[in-house]
Design a protein around this motif. Sequence first.
Motif, PDB file in Angstrom:
ATOM      1  N   THR A   1      92.137  35.220  -2.886  1.00  0.00           N
ATOM      2  CA  THR A   1      91.860  35.567  -4.575  1.00  0.00           C
ATOM      3  C   THR A   1      93.069  34.922  -5.522  1.00  0.00           C
ATOM      4  O   THR A   1      93.206  35.503  -6.524  1.00  0.00           O
ATOM      5  N   SER A   2      94.050  34.235  -4.641  1.00  0.00           N
ATOM      6  CA  SER A   2      95.163  33.955  -5.308  1.00  0.00           C
ATOM      7  C   SER A   2      95.343  32.263  -5.130  1.00  0.00           C
ATOM      8  O   SER A   2      94.739  31.776  -4.167  1.00  0.00           O
ATOM      9  N   THR A   3      96.177  31.703  -5.791  1.00  0.00           N
ATOM     10  CA  THR A   3      96.616  30.294  -5.738  1.00  0.00           C
ATOM     11  C   THR A   3      98.051  30.340  -5.695  1.00  0.00           C
ATOM     12  O   THR A   3      98.826  30.830  -6.496  1.00  0.00           O
ATOM     13  N   ALA A   4      98.761  29.337  -4.640  1.00  0.00           N
ATOM     14  CA  ALA A   4     100.007  29.254  -4.373  1.00  0.00           C
ATOM     15  C   ALA A   4     100.278  27.821  -4.807  1.00  0.00           C
ATOM     16  O   ALA A   4      99.645  26.844  -4.601  1.00  0.00           O
ATOM     17  N   ILE A   5     101.299  27.480  -5.658  1.00  0.00           N
ATOM     18  CA  ILE A   5     101.924  26.271  -5.978  1.00  0.00           C
ATOM     19  C   ILE A   5     103.056  26.141  -4.834  1.00  0.00           C
ATOM     20  O   ILE A   5     103.981  26.522  -5.020  1.00  0.00           O
ATOM     21  N   THR A   6     102.759  25.088  -4.001  1.00  0.00           N
ATOM     22  CA  THR A   6     103.768  24.826  -2.991  1.00  0.00           C
ATOM     23  C   THR A   6     104.397  23.513  -3.341  1.00  0.00           C
ATOM     24  O   THR A   6     103.514  22.402  -3.413  1.00  0.00           O
ATOM     25  N   TYR A   7     105.576  23.158  -3.573  1.00  0.00           N
ATOM     26  CA  TYR A   7     106.241  22.039  -3.987  1.00  0.00           C
ATOM     27  C   TYR A   7     107.515  21.538  -3.408  1.00  0.00           C
ATOM     28  O   TYR A   7     108.089  22.350  -2.825  1.00  0.00           O
ATOM     29  N   ASP A   8     107.845  20.514  -3.519  1.00  0.00           N
ATOM     30  CA  ASP A   8     109.271  19.838  -3.163  1.00  0.00           C
ATOM     31  C   ASP A   8     110.194  20.151  -4.344  1.00  0.00           C
ATOM     32  O   ASP A   8     110.108  19.582  -5.267  1.00  0.00           O
TER      33      ASP A   8
END
Length: 119
Positions: A77-84
């Motif tokens: 139900t959610s979105t993760a923004i995973t980044y360098d």
Amino acid sequence: TAGTNFGGTVTPVATDTLVADAVTDFVAGDTVQIVRAGGTLAADAGTAGTLEANEFLLVRGNYVAATNTFTVAAGGTSTAITYDGDSATGGVQQETVVLVGFTGTLTLTAGATSTLLGS
């Protein structure tokens, strides 16, 4: 874990758990700006589904506020923004921000500050 140096790549898969910062009021039309040391971000430009240097991934899953954790799940139900988080350091400096309750589209505008527009 936020700020962890993996030295290579990171591939989130179902049931992985990430400790993350959370945004609880993100809606379509809002933006997320990512400012980091050196360079710009690219959307998953290398191996699909794998976070590599100078990239970001959008990952669906579920956020639990009590433990400040995000668990990867395709129907989440959610979105993760995973980044360098730091292009000046070798490898991947993984940072994660969760957009709680948001599963819409995010469009990237890259630059010194990378901006993601929700829709």
